[in-house]
Write an enzyme that holds these catalytic residues in place. Sequence first.
Site, PDB file in Angstrom:
ATOM      1  N   THR A 214       9.902  -7.619  95.479  1.00  6.68           N
ATOM      2  CA  THR A 214       8.686  -6.887  95.851  1.00  6.68           C
ATOM      3  C   THR A 214       8.720  -5.529  95.139  1.00  6.68           C
ATOM      4  OG1 THR A 214       9.770  -6.206  97.927  1.00  6.68           O
ATOM      5  CG2 THR A 214       8.254  -8.079  98.034  1.00  6.68           C
TER       6      THR A 214
ATOM      7  N   LYS B  22      16.957  -9.806  97.256  1.00  6.47           N
ATOM      8  CA  LYS B  22      15.940  -8.820  96.955  1.00  6.47           C
ATOM      9  C   LYS B  22      15.967  -7.777  98.058  1.00  6.47           C
ATOM     10  CE  LYS B  22      12.311  -8.382  98.479  1.00  6.47           C
ATOM     11  NZ  LYS B  22      11.792  -7.428  99.519  1.00  6.47           N
TER      12      LYS B  22
ATOM     13  N   THR C  86      13.440  -5.274 104.321  1.00  9.27           N
ATOM     14  CA  THR C  86      12.852  -6.438 103.673  1.00  9.27           C
ATOM     15  C   THR C  86      13.897  -7.001 102.746  1.00  9.27           C
ATOM     16  OG1 THR C  86      11.853  -4.955 102.039  1.00  9.27           O
ATOM     17  CG2 THR C  86      10.416  -5.734 103.773  1.00  9.27           C
TER      18      THR C  86
ATOM     19  N   GLU D 117      14.458   2.279  96.716  1.00 10.94           N
ATOM     20  CA  GLU D 117      13.143   2.800  96.312  1.00 10.94           C
ATOM     21  C   GLU D 117      13.243   4.300  96.014  1.00 10.94           C
ATOM     22  OE1 GLU D 117      10.354  -0.375  98.759  1.00 10.94           O
ATOM     23  OE2 GLU D 117      10.686   1.623  99.590  1.00 10.94           O
TER      24      GLU D 117
ATOM     25  N   ASN E 246       6.081   4.201  99.353  1.00 13.49           N
ATOM     26  CA  ASN E 246       5.742   3.679 100.664  1.00 13.49           C
ATOM     27  C   ASN E 246       4.415   4.205 101.210  1.00 13.49           C
ATOM     28  OD1 ASN E 246       8.027   1.879 101.720  1.00 13.49           O
ATOM     29  ND2 ASN E 246       9.085   3.568 100.708  1.00 13.49           N
TER      30      ASN E 246
END
Length: 394
Positions: free
Chosen positions: A145, A171, A182, A266, A389
């Site tokens: 993602t 992932k 996630t 991230e 985000n």
Amino acid sequence: MLSIPKGFKFSCINAGFKYINRNDLTLILSETPAAGAGVFTKNKFQAAPVTVCKETLSNSSYVRGALINAGQANACTGAEGITDCKKTLELVAKGLNLKSSDLLPASTGVIGPRFDMDKWELAAPRLVETLGEADPVQAAKAIMTTDKFPKLAWGSVKSENGSAQILGMCKGAGMICPDMATMLGFIICDAEVDPVWWQETLKRCVDKSFNCITVDGDTSTNDSVMAFANGASNYKTDSPETRDALEAALLDVCQSLSYMIVQDAEGGTKVMSIKVSGARSDDDAKLIARAVGNSPLVKTALFGEDPNWGRIVAAAGRSGAEFNPDMLTLRFGKITVFKEGKPVEGDMDALLDPIMRKQDIEIIIDLGDGDGTARLMASDLTNEYISINADYRS
């Protein structure tokens, strides 16, 4: 060189669930029944695929593989989400002449929306038709993602009877603080294993790897790690030595993948390795490690390459762990900055500057009060994390 366990095939297609011009639907299939194992999120809101996986594994120790979609989590979708999930398995299993319970589902993406079943109806035949045309790298890319790169790790074990290969992919870059977010992980192996031992072994390895990382302290509704062993090689786990060797290889794969998740956090630029020792219990040590690793103040200091040790000891102090603050010692790598409750004299900023510029930074906390230990890998917190985000659904 990447080695693929015997008897496994891959398929990846672009089903158009969310992404344009990239694959987002993956099938990992064993040619023969494989011992299946799974470790799942402890979030009370468990996504439909997690519920279905747990139900399947409670009824059968052997499955054939995993069906994975990216873009939609199928979480918080109620009974309809469960129905949709089972229907996707039926669509793919029918084309493979399998039962829907032969496949374990996994989903990742936005929480809330239901599947577009018309897209699944169109995608399932194409996924089956292209089985065997994809490779593990393509599969690892298709489950991504917000990940910046595909994450794969592999290894092998040998015995006097033969050898076995093990390959893992995962992932995850944000919503990472697994408690089994996630985060999805898939491991395939061609060793012959006892299903009960395989499940117990996966749980032990997950506890020492995926459960020892954090990016943002968020545990998702979909966290899952699944492992499949089909016995296609000559390697049998029929002795303590062969079992120990395979478990060590599995742990190595899981820890390598875990590091990649933190590395790919991230917006992340740093990997903080936190080691806590001398605690009264392992649980106390874990409390401190997680308090430090999840602290926004510690993480932003890390991003700014600022060795602000005060934020670390303050996080330890509010962690809920029982310890004597006058005995705590803190080191950055080999440099002690705080010892037995007070700062060490010297120009610490100058001494620590080379360490803080590195990607990998070691934080060592010794409580001097027992045998409890814990380890945790954590990322820093950056402006880019907020941007990613804030714009995730747009």
